[in-house]
Design a protein around this motif. Structure first.
Motif, PDB file in Angstrom:
ATOM      1  N   ASP A 172      84.524  63.597  76.282  1.00 19.56           N
ATOM      2  CA  ASP A 172      85.082  62.243  76.355  1.00 19.56           C
ATOM      3  C   ASP A 172      84.273  61.283  75.481  1.00 19.56           C
ATOM      4  O   ASP A 172      84.837  60.461  74.745  1.00 19.56           O
ATOM      5  CB  ASP A 172      85.075  61.739  77.802  1.00 19.56           C
ATOM      6  CG  ASP A 172      86.255  62.246  78.617  1.00 19.56           C
ATOM      7  OD1 ASP A 172      87.201  62.805  78.024  1.00 19.56           O
ATOM      8  OD2 ASP A 172      86.223  62.080  79.847  1.00 19.56           O
ATOM      9  N   HIS A 173      82.956  61.374  75.569  1.00 22.20           N
ATOM     10  CA  HIS A 173      82.076  60.492  74.785  1.00 22.20           C
ATOM     11  C   HIS A 173      82.294  60.713  73.288  1.00 22.20           C
ATOM     12  O   HIS A 173      82.409  59.748  72.522  1.00 22.20           O
ATOM     13  CB  HIS A 173      80.616  60.768  75.153  1.00 22.20           C
ATOM     14  CG  HIS A 173      79.634  59.908  74.441  1.00 22.20           C
ATOM     15  ND1 HIS A 173      79.101  58.752  74.982  1.00 22.20           N
ATOM     16  CD2 HIS A 173      79.078  60.015  73.201  1.00 22.20           C
ATOM     17  CE1 HIS A 173      78.270  58.190  74.120  1.00 22.20           C
ATOM     18  NE2 HIS A 173      78.235  58.950  73.027  1.00 22.20           N
ATOM     19  N   CYS A 174      82.353  61.967  72.883  1.00 24.72           N
ATOM     20  CA  CYS A 174      82.525  62.273  71.458  1.00 24.72           C
ATOM     21  C   CYS A 174      83.890  61.823  70.944  1.00 24.72           C
ATOM     22  O   CYS A 174      84.002  61.337  69.815  1.00 24.72           O
ATOM     23  CB  CYS A 174      82.332  63.761  71.214  1.00 24.72           C
ATOM     24  SG  CYS A 174      80.637  64.321  71.381  1.00 24.72           S
ATOM     25  N   ALA A 175      84.931  61.986  71.758  1.00 24.46           N
ATOM     26  CA  ALA A 175      86.264  61.544  71.338  1.00 24.46           C
ATOM     27  C   ALA A 175      86.293  60.032  71.115  1.00 24.46           C
ATOM     28  O   ALA A 175      86.879  59.549  70.139  1.00 24.46           O
ATOM     29  CB  ALA A 175      87.299  61.954  72.382  1.00 24.46           C
ATOM     30  N   ALA A 176      85.646  59.285  72.006  1.00 21.92           N
ATOM     31  CA  ALA A 176      85.566  57.836  71.826  1.00 21.92           C
ATOM     32  C   ALA A 176      84.740  57.477  70.596  1.00 21.92           C
ATOM     33  O   ALA A 176      85.078  56.538  69.857  1.00 21.92           O
ATOM     34  CB  ALA A 176      84.963  57.196  73.084  1.00 21.92           C
ATOM     35  N   LEU A 177      83.676  58.226  70.363  1.00 24.32           N
ATOM     36  CA  LEU A 177      82.827  57.982  69.194  1.00 24.32           C
ATOM     37  C   LEU A 177      83.610  58.198  67.904  1.00 24.32           C
ATOM     38  O   LEU A 177      83.497  57.410  66.948  1.00 24.32           O
ATOM     39  CB  LEU A 177      81.617  58.924  69.248  1.00 24.32           C
ATOM     40  CG  LEU A 177      80.530  58.743  68.193  1.00 24.32           C
ATOM     41  CD1 LEU A 177      79.813  57.403  68.381  1.00 24.32           C
ATOM     42  CD2 LEU A 177      79.522  59.887  68.280  1.00 24.32           C
ATOM     43  N   ILE A 178      84.405  59.246  67.854  1.00 24.20           N
ATOM     44  CA  ILE A 178      85.236  59.514  66.678  1.00 24.20           C
ATOM     45  C   ILE A 178      86.263  58.406  66.479  1.00 24.20           C
ATOM     46  O   ILE A 178      86.504  57.955  65.358  1.00 24.20           O
ATOM     47  CB  ILE A 178      85.904  60.892  66.817  1.00 24.20           C
ATOM     48  CG1 ILE A 178      84.863  62.007  66.610  1.00 24.20           C
ATOM     49  CG2 ILE A 178      87.054  61.054  65.813  1.00 24.20           C
ATOM     50  CD1 ILE A 178      85.382  63.402  66.894  1.00 24.20           C
ATOM     51  N   ALA A 179      86.861  57.940  67.564  1.00 21.31           N
ATOM     52  CA  ALA A 179      87.869  56.878  67.462  1.00 21.31           C
ATOM     53  C   ALA A 179      87.279  55.592  66.899  1.00 21.31           C
ATOM     54  O   ALA A 179      87.979  54.806  66.243  1.00 21.31           O
ATOM     55  CB  ALA A 179      88.486  56.621  68.837  1.00 21.31           C
ATOM     56  N   GLN A 180      85.976  55.361  67.120  1.00 22.92           N
ATOM     57  CA  GLN A 180      85.323  54.128  66.685  1.00 22.92           C
ATOM     58  C   GLN A 180      84.510  54.306  65.403  1.00 22.92           C
ATOM     59  O   GLN A 180      83.797  53.389  64.994  1.00 22.92           O
ATOM     60  CB  GLN A 180      84.410  53.621  67.800  1.00 22.92           C
ATOM     61  CG  GLN A 180      85.149  53.291  69.088  1.00 22.92           C
ATOM     62  CD  GLN A 180      84.239  53.222  70.299  1.00 22.92           C
ATOM     63  OE1 GLN A 180      83.013  53.290  70.192  1.00 22.92           O
ATOM     64  NE2 GLN A 180      84.836  53.116  71.477  1.00 22.92           N
ATOM     65  N   ALA A 181      84.622  55.458  64.749  1.00 21.15           N
ATOM     66  CA  ALA A 181      83.794  55.739  63.567  1.00 21.15           C
ATOM     67  C   ALA A 181      84.072  54.755  62.434  1.00 21.15           C
ATOM     68  O   ALA A 181      85.213  54.327  62.236  1.00 21.15           O
ATOM     69  CB  ALA A 181      84.053  57.161  63.079  1.00 21.15           C
ATOM     70  N   PRO A 182      83.043  54.398  61.669  1.00 21.79           N
ATOM     71  CA  PRO A 182      83.226  53.490  60.535  1.00 21.79           C
ATOM     72  C   PRO A 182      83.757  54.185  59.290  1.00 21.79           C
ATOM     73  O   PRO A 182      83.768  53.600  58.207  1.00 21.79           O
ATOM     74  CB  PRO A 182      81.812  52.944  60.300  1.00 21.79           C
ATOM     75  CG  PRO A 182      80.920  54.058  60.718  1.00 21.79           C
ATOM     76  CD  PRO A 182      81.619  54.716  61.883  1.00 21.79           C
ATOM     77  N   PHE A 183      84.144  55.442  59.413  1.00 24.19           N
ATOM     78  CA  PHE A 183      84.740  56.220  58.334  1.00 24.19           C
ATOM     79  C   PHE A 183      86.112  56.701  58.793  1.00 24.19           C
ATOM     80  O   PHE A 183      86.393  56.767  59.985  1.00 24.19           O
ATOM     81  CB  PHE A 183      83.876  57.429  57.981  1.00 24.19           C
ATOM     82  CG  PHE A 183      82.481  57.090  57.553  1.00 24.19           C
ATOM     83  CD1 PHE A 183      82.203  56.784  56.234  1.00 24.19           C
ATOM     84  CD2 PHE A 183      81.451  57.078  58.477  1.00 24.19           C
ATOM     85  CE1 PHE A 183      80.916  56.465  55.838  1.00 24.19           C
ATOM     86  CE2 PHE A 183      80.155  56.763  58.095  1.00 24.19           C
ATOM     87  CZ  PHE A 183      79.887  56.449  56.771  1.00 24.19           C
ATOM     88  N   ARG A 184      86.935  57.082  57.828  1.00 21.03           N
ATOM     89  CA  ARG A 184      88.257  57.630  58.125  1.00 21.03           C
ATOM     90  C   ARG A 184      88.366  59.032  57.538  1.00 21.03           C
ATOM     91  O   ARG A 184      87.898  59.286  56.438  1.00 21.03           O
ATOM     92  CB  ARG A 184      89.359  56.737  57.541  1.00 21.03           C
ATOM     93  CG  ARG A 184      89.431  55.362  58.160  1.00 21.03           C
ATOM     94  CD  ARG A 184      90.707  54.631  57.742  1.00 21.03           C
ATOM     95  NE  ARG A 184      90.802  54.496  56.281  1.00 21.03           N
ATOM     96  CZ  ARG A 184      90.258  53.504  55.588  1.00 21.03           C
ATOM     97  NH1 ARG A 184      89.567  52.571  56.212  1.00 21.03           N
ATOM     98  NH2 ARG A 184      90.404  53.445  54.287  1.00 21.03           N
TER      99      ARG A 184
END
Length: 229
Positions: free
Chosen positions: A126-138
């Protein structure tokens, strides 16, 4: 001495630029979810960190990155263990060449160990999925790379539920099972099989096995090349 040896081969590379100054588009967002639970003593923990640093700077990994259309990926590191307590210990960094590999490896080696206990794999996902959603890269490719030496035990969100949610959002989850030959879980099966059943998911998802933390660098290097290429 080990740290100097790890990075000496890349030391002649030019100084890295800050990740935020780089283009937003990369080929892959890769969240490394690393077991920091109470089963890992300080020596094992250091071996694990050094294994990750060595793998991330390996020429084979860098060659795989250069072979991608944009020639760059973004990497973050999360430590997990406690229920609801997964922690980002290395924020997103762009990895494209020897210089950026040095910067990332140094960040991995310097990061303080987070306080963790138990084995809450679902909460880590769950933490990693949220981290990916908020990443400053696409990136069109998004991967959670989870390593651990035991099954999910006390997650607030059970691992299969968290896995299905992440896969539903377009994330692939791969796993590295750190388990000695012959070791079985409480379910009476090898840890890699538990990870296949409960943790991994998405197109081409897979599990690799390391016999112990001294084997992490080899296993992770092969895993990274497969994920990137």
């Amino acid at each position: 001495m080990r740290r100097r040896h790890l990075l000496a081969g890349l030391a002649a590379s030019p100084a890295p630029t800050l990740a935020l100054s780089q283009p937003a588009e990369v080929d892959l967002l890769l969240a490394l979810a690393v077991d920091a639970s109470g089963s890992i003593d300080p020596d094992e923990f250091q071996l694990q960190r050094e294994g990750y640093a060595e793998a991330l700077t390996h020429p084979g990994v860098l060659a795989a990155i250069r072979g991608k259309p944009r020639g760059a990926i973004a990497v973050a590191m999360v430590e997990w263990g406690s229920p609801g307590g997964a922690a980002t210990v290395v924020e997103w960094m762009r990895l494209s060449d020897g210089a950026s590999a040095i910067a990332l490896a140094e960040a991995v080696l310097r990061a303080p160990r987070s306080g963790q206990s138990w084995n809450a794999i679902g909460d880590a996902l769950d933490h990693c999925a949220a981290l990916i959603a908020q990443a400053p890269f696409r990136a069109t490719e998004r991967v959670i790379d989870l390593s651990g030496d035991g099954p999910d035990l006390r997650s607030r969100t059970p691992a299969p539920v968290a896995r299905d949610a992440a896969v539903g959002s377009g994330i692939t989850i791969n796993a590295l099972a750190v388990a000695a030959a012959g070791q079985v879980t409480r379910a009476g099966e090898p840890l890699a099989e538990t990870y296949r059943r409960e943790v991994i998911g998405g197109p081409g998802a897979f599990v690799v096995t390391a016999e112990d933390r001294r084997d992490i660098s080899r296993a992770l290097r092969a895993k990274l090349i497969r994920e990137i290429a």
